[in-house]
Write a protein that holds these residues in place. Structure first.
Motif, PDB file in Angstrom:
ATOM      1  N   LEU A  21       0.835  -1.182   0.000  1.00 50.08           N
ATOM      2  CA  LEU A  21       0.000   0.000   0.000  1.00 50.08           C
ATOM      3  C   LEU A  21       0.877   1.241   0.000  1.00 50.08           C
ATOM      4  N   GLY A  22       0.608   2.145  -0.913  1.00 48.79           N
ATOM      5  CA  GLY A  22       1.323   3.412  -0.963  1.00 48.79           C
ATOM      6  C   GLY A  22       0.347   4.545  -0.716  1.00 48.79           C
ATOM      7  N   ILE A  23       0.719   5.465   0.133  1.00 50.01           N
ATOM      8  CA  ILE A  23      -0.166   6.568   0.485  1.00 50.01           C
ATOM      9  C   ILE A  23       0.618   7.873   0.361  1.00 50.01           C
ATOM     10  N   GLY A  24       0.028   8.851  -0.280  1.00 50.28           N
ATOM     11  CA  GLY A  24       0.626  10.178  -0.358  1.00 50.28           C
ATOM     12  C   GLY A  24      -0.158  11.131   0.520  1.00 50.28           C
ATOM     13  N   VAL A  25       0.512  11.827   1.411  1.00 53.47           N
ATOM     14  CA  VAL A  25      -0.150  12.765   2.312  1.00 53.47           C
ATOM     15  C   VAL A  25       0.546  14.114   2.197  1.00 53.47           C
ATOM     16  N   ASN A  26      -0.222  15.139   1.881  1.00 51.85           N
ATOM     17  CA  ASN A  26       0.315  16.497   1.830  1.00 51.85           C
ATOM     18  C   ASN A  26       0.332  17.050   3.248  1.00 51.85           C
ATOM     19  N   VAL A  27       1.528  17.220   3.793  1.00 48.59           N
ATOM     20  CA  VAL A  27       1.652  17.703   5.170  1.00 48.59           C
ATOM     21  C   VAL A  27       1.771  19.220   5.201  1.00 48.59           C
ATOM     22  N   THR A  28       2.660  19.802   4.395  1.00 43.45           N
ATOM     23  CA  THR A  28       2.899  21.249   4.461  1.00 43.45           C
ATOM     24  C   THR A  28       2.784  21.933   3.104  1.00 43.45           C
ATOM     25  N   ASN A  29       2.215  21.290   2.103  1.00 42.14           N
ATOM     26  CA  ASN A  29       2.124  21.888   0.772  1.00 42.14           C
ATOM     27  C   ASN A  29       1.368  23.209   0.824  1.00 42.14           C
ATOM     28  N   PRO A  30       1.823  24.203   0.022  1.00 48.18           N
ATOM     29  CA  PRO A  30       1.129  25.488  -0.011  1.00 48.18           C
ATOM     30  C   PRO A  30      -0.133  25.413  -0.888  1.00 48.18           C
ATOM     31  N   SER A  31      -0.966  26.432  -0.783  1.00 44.94           N
ATOM     32  CA  SER A  31      -2.158  26.550  -1.608  1.00 44.94           C
ATOM     33  C   SER A  31      -1.744  26.545  -3.081  1.00 44.94           C
ATOM     34  N   THR A  33      -2.984  23.434  -3.064  1.00 40.33           N
ATOM     35  CA  THR A  33      -3.086  22.069  -2.559  1.00 40.33           C
ATOM     36  C   THR A  33      -3.596  22.089  -1.126  1.00 40.33           C
ATOM     37  N   ILE A  34      -4.429  21.149  -0.776  1.00 42.58           N
ATOM     38  CA  ILE A  34      -4.887  21.014   0.610  1.00 42.58           C
ATOM     39  C   ILE A  34      -3.873  20.152   1.349  1.00 42.58           C
ATOM     40  N   SER A  35      -3.448  20.626   2.495  1.00 47.06           N
ATOM     41  CA  SER A  35      -2.478  19.892   3.302  1.00 47.06           C
ATOM     42  C   SER A  35      -2.972  19.831   4.743  1.00 47.06           C
ATOM     43  N   LEU A  36      -2.319  18.992   5.540  1.00 50.19           N
ATOM     44  CA  LEU A  36      -2.669  18.930   6.957  1.00 50.19           C
ATOM     45  C   LEU A  36      -2.474  20.291   7.617  1.00 50.19           C
ATOM     46  N   LEU A  37      -1.417  20.990   7.246  1.00 45.16           N
ATOM     47  CA  LEU A  37      -1.143  22.300   7.827  1.00 45.16           C
ATOM     48  C   LEU A  37      -2.259  23.297   7.487  1.00 45.16           C
ATOM     49  N   SER A  38      -2.766  23.247   6.246  1.00 43.41           N
ATOM     50  CA  SER A  38      -3.815  24.190   5.848  1.00 43.41           C
ATOM     51  C   SER A  38      -5.145  23.910   6.547  1.00 43.41           C
ATOM     52  N   LEU A  39      -5.312  22.713   7.100  1.00 41.41           N
ATOM     53  CA  LEU A  39      -6.553  22.358   7.785  1.00 41.41           C
ATOM     54  C   LEU A  39      -6.536  22.689   9.271  1.00 41.41           C
ATOM     55  N   SER A  40      -5.366  23.074   9.788  1.00 37.29           N
ATOM     56  CA  SER A  40      -5.290  23.384  11.219  1.00 37.29           C
ATOM     57  C   SER A  40      -5.907  24.758  11.479  1.00 37.29           C
ATOM     58  N   PRO A  41      -6.515  24.956  12.650  1.00 35.83           N
ATOM     59  CA  PRO A  41      -7.168  26.234  12.943  1.00 35.83           C
ATOM     60  C   PRO A  41      -6.143  27.357  13.061  1.00 35.83           C
ATOM     61  N   PRO A  42      -6.552  28.595  12.740  1.00 34.76           N
ATOM     62  CA  PRO A  42      -5.614  29.708  12.859  1.00 34.76           C
ATOM     63  C   PRO A  42      -5.338  30.028  14.314  1.00 34.76           C
ATOM     64  N   PRO A  43      -4.193  30.550  14.689  1.00 32.84           N
ATOM     65  CA  PRO A  43      -3.016  30.571  13.820  1.00 32.84           C
ATOM     66  C   PRO A  43      -2.513  29.148  13.601  1.00 32.84           C
ATOM     67  N   PRO A  44      -1.947  28.881  12.420  1.00 29.45           N
ATOM     68  CA  PRO A  44      -1.537  27.500  12.133  1.00 29.45           C
ATOM     69  C   PRO A  44      -0.587  26.939  13.190  1.00 29.45           C
ATOM     70  N   PRO A  46       2.308  24.266  14.458  1.00 26.79           N
ATOM     71  CA  PRO A  46       3.478  23.748  13.763  1.00 26.79           C
ATOM     72  C   PRO A  46       3.088  22.456  13.034  1.00 26.79           C
ATOM     73  N   PRO A  47       3.652  22.230  11.854  1.00 25.76           N
ATOM     74  CA  PRO A  47       3.284  21.017  11.118  1.00 25.76           C
ATOM     75  C   PRO A  47       3.722  19.769  11.872  1.00 25.76           C
ATOM     76  N   PRO A  48       2.928  18.699  11.759  1.00 25.55           N
ATOM     77  CA  PRO A  48       3.347  17.448  12.401  1.00 25.55           C
ATOM     78  C   PRO A  48       4.555  16.878  11.666  1.00 25.55           C
ATOM     79  N   SER A  49       5.355  16.129  12.370  1.00 23.32           N
ATOM     80  CA  SER A  49       6.503  15.494  11.729  1.00 23.32           C
ATOM     81  C   SER A  49       6.013  14.343  10.853  1.00 23.32           C
TER      82      SER A  49
END
Length: 108
Positions: A21-31, A33-44, A46-49
């Motif tokens: 199984l291969g999975i691609g997850v956008n953690v810190t990609n900028p707009s 693109t939707i990423s985990l960082l972009s889904l965090s409430p403001p203020p963002p 820190p991105p998860p490791s």
């Protein structure tokens, strides 16, 4: 990327299965693109490791795979997946085999 194989041995009446199984997850990609960082409430926050993201994915995946191999079948997993499916009915534009673009709609 996903591949599943099953092998049956008539001599021992055993079945074994392998899943790749291969999975691609956008953690810190900028707009845009939707990423985990972009889904965090403001203020963002820190991105998860990568390790934290991988650990969370595996901790969610393991019980589902255990249910599957213990005889739970794939129906329960498919129902759970489909309940969270967000793309049904969306219009899409894909590259056609002849080089042009083809309009369509996601059906499932």
């Amino acid at each position: 990327l996903c591949e599943a194989t099953t092998r049956y041995s008539p001599a021992s009446s055993t079945t074994s299965a392998s899943l790749y199984l291969g999975i691609g997850v956008n953690v810190t990609n900028p707009s845009p693109t939707i990423s985990l960082l972009s889904l965090s409430p403001p203020p963002p926050a820190p991105p998860p490791s990568r390790e934290t993201v991988l650990a969370r994915i595996l901790s969610e995946l393991e019980p589902r795979l255990l249910r599957l191999v213990s005889g739970g079948g794939v129906e329960e997993i498919c129902a759970e997946y489909e309940a969270g499916w967000m793309h049904g009915g969306q219009a899409v534009l894909v590259d056609g085999a002849g080089g042009g673009e083809v309009e369509g709609r996601v059906r499932g």
